[in-house]
Structures are given as C-alpha cells and as structure tokens.
Enzyme design. Sequence first.
Site, PDB file in Angstrom:
ATOM      1  CG  ASP A 190      41.382  46.744  41.800  1.00  0.00           C
ATOM      2  OD1 ASP A 190      40.867  46.435  40.710  1.00  0.00           O
ATOM      3  OD2 ASP A 190      40.723  46.842  42.860  1.00  0.00           O
TER       4      ASP A 190
ATOM      5  N   GLY B 179      31.163  39.725  35.697  1.00  0.00           N
ATOM      6  CA  GLY B 179      31.286  40.552  36.892  1.00  0.00           C
ATOM      7  C   GLY B 179      31.820  41.940  36.634  1.00  0.00           C
ATOM      8  CD  GLN B 180      32.562  45.893  31.849  1.00  0.00           C
ATOM      9  OE1 GLN B 180      32.090  45.103  31.032  1.00  0.00           O
ATOM     10  NE2 GLN B 180      33.102  47.049  31.509  1.00  0.00           N
TER      11      GLN B 180
ATOM     12  CG  HIS C 149      38.703  47.920  34.046  1.00  0.00           C
ATOM     13  ND1 HIS C 149      37.407  48.333  33.792  1.00  0.00           N
ATOM     14  CD2 HIS C 149      38.601  46.869  34.887  1.00  0.00           C
ATOM     15  CE1 HIS C 149      36.572  47.569  34.464  1.00  0.00           C
ATOM     16  NE2 HIS C 149      37.270  46.664  35.136  1.00  0.00           N
ATOM     17  CG  LEU C 150      44.714  44.188  30.604  1.00  0.00           C
ATOM     18  CD1 LEU C 150      43.884  42.957  30.265  1.00  0.00           C
ATOM     19  CD2 LEU C 150      45.761  44.430  29.523  1.00  0.00           C
TER      20      LEU C 150
HETATM   21  P1  AMP Z   1      35.555  44.929  37.052  1.00  0.00           P
HETATM   22  O1  AMP Z   1      34.818  44.067  38.033  1.00  0.00           O
HETATM   23  O2  AMP Z   1      36.339  44.134  36.034  1.00  0.00           O
HETATM   24  O3  AMP Z   1      34.673  45.974  36.416  1.00  0.00           O
HETATM   25  O4  AMP Z   1      36.686  45.664  37.888  1.00  0.00           O
HETATM   26  C1  AMP Z   1      36.541  46.932  38.459  1.00  0.00           C
HETATM   27  C2  AMP Z   1      37.700  47.080  39.399  1.00  0.00           C
HETATM   28  O5  AMP Z   1      37.824  48.450  39.728  1.00  0.00           O
HETATM   29  C3  AMP Z   1      37.538  46.315  40.717  1.00  0.00           C
HETATM   30  O6  AMP Z   1      38.612  45.401  40.855  1.00  0.00           O
HETATM   31  C4  AMP Z   1      37.564  47.421  41.765  1.00  0.00           C
HETATM   32  O7  AMP Z   1      38.219  47.035  42.945  1.00  0.00           O
HETATM   33  C5  AMP Z   1      38.288  48.537  41.056  1.00  0.00           C
HETATM   34  N1  AMP Z   1      37.999  49.869  41.519  1.00  0.00           N
HETATM   35  C6  AMP Z   1      36.768  50.399  41.784  1.00  0.00           C
HETATM   36  N2  AMP Z   1      36.903  51.676  42.180  1.00  0.00           N
HETATM   37  C7  AMP Z   1      38.226  51.966  42.144  1.00  0.00           C
HETATM   38  C8  AMP Z   1      38.999  53.131  42.439  1.00  0.00           C
HETATM   39  N3  AMP Z   1      38.420  54.277  42.851  1.00  0.00           N
HETATM   40  N4  AMP Z   1      40.337  53.061  42.316  1.00  0.00           N
HETATM   41  C9  AMP Z   1      40.930  51.914  41.916  1.00  0.00           C
HETATM   42  N5  AMP Z   1      40.252  50.788  41.599  1.00  0.00           N
HETATM   43  C10 AMP Z   1      38.925  50.811  41.732  1.00  0.00           C
END
Ligand code: AMP
Length: 114
Positions: free
Chosen positions: A30, A93-94, A100-101
């Site tokens: 992440d 908070g998605q 993604h897990l």
């Molecule tokens: P969610 O809030 O469950 O949708 O999680 C999305 C996650 O994606 C967050 O923890 C972000 O920090 C992560 N994220 C967003 N952009 C990237 C990226 N380019 N590379 C890696 N992680 C990312």
Amino acid sequence: MADCLFCRIAAGDIPADIVHADERMIAFRDINPQAPMHVLVVPRRHIATLDDLSPDDDQLVGEMMRRAAALARENGYADRGYRTVFNCNADAGQTVFHIHLHVIGGRSLTWPPG
Ligand code: AMP
Ligand code: ZN
C-alpha cells in the site's frame, strides 16, 4: 478497465511494489501503509466491489484469502497476528473501486475499527 487504478497496476502500466503475482491476482505494498506490513491482494480481473462477486468468484476469493495468509506468514506475522479487510462502499471508506484485500500486520491493532 482503462480508467481503473488497480487494473492499470495489474497491467504494469503504473508501477507498484509488487510482492506476489500469478495468473489470477497480484499483491503490492500500500502506498500509504497503516502498519509495518500493509499489502493489498488484488484480482487481475476488474470487480468493483464485494457486491459484484458471483458464485463463480468463490475460488478466486478463497485464493486471495489464502494468499493473504501466506504473505503474512512470509513476513513473520502468522503467529503474532494480522488483520485482513475488504472495505465495501462509502461507509467502509472504499476509495478504489476494484476489490482489494488489505493485509495489515506488525503492530497491535485495535478493535472495534474506527
Ligand atoms: P480502500 O480505502 O479500501 O479502497 O483502500 C485503497 C487503498 O489503496 C488505500 O489504502 C490507498 O493507500 C491504496 N492506494 C491508493 N493508490 C495506490 C497506489 N498507487 N499504490 C498502492 N496503493 C495505493
Ligand atoms: Zn479495475
């Protein structure tokens, strides 16, 4: 999907710190880690939310869970513990609408979550 961040990472169009890749899924660190280990396990196929899963995806999701456990074990967190999270839609908070897990480990995590 051309405008999906995680589809583009899976296709290799956007760089990521990839820790696992196979025919069905990838896993990468992440970009905003919430713990010493914070990895996202992501299917290559675009699935927007948990609500979009079908029975045909049961094996895929099982493989994602087992991959999460394997990655936690590789990082030394199997015995002390770790957390796996799928956020679904606004109240959870998605922010990226390609499932993604989250695999989070390396510190003591509180419950209930915020
Ligand atoms: P969610 O809030 O469950 O949708 O999680 C999305 C996650 O994606 C967050 O923890 C972000 O920090 C992560 N994220 C967003 N952009 C990237 C990226 N380019 N590379 C890696 N992680 C990312
Ligand atoms: Zn996607």
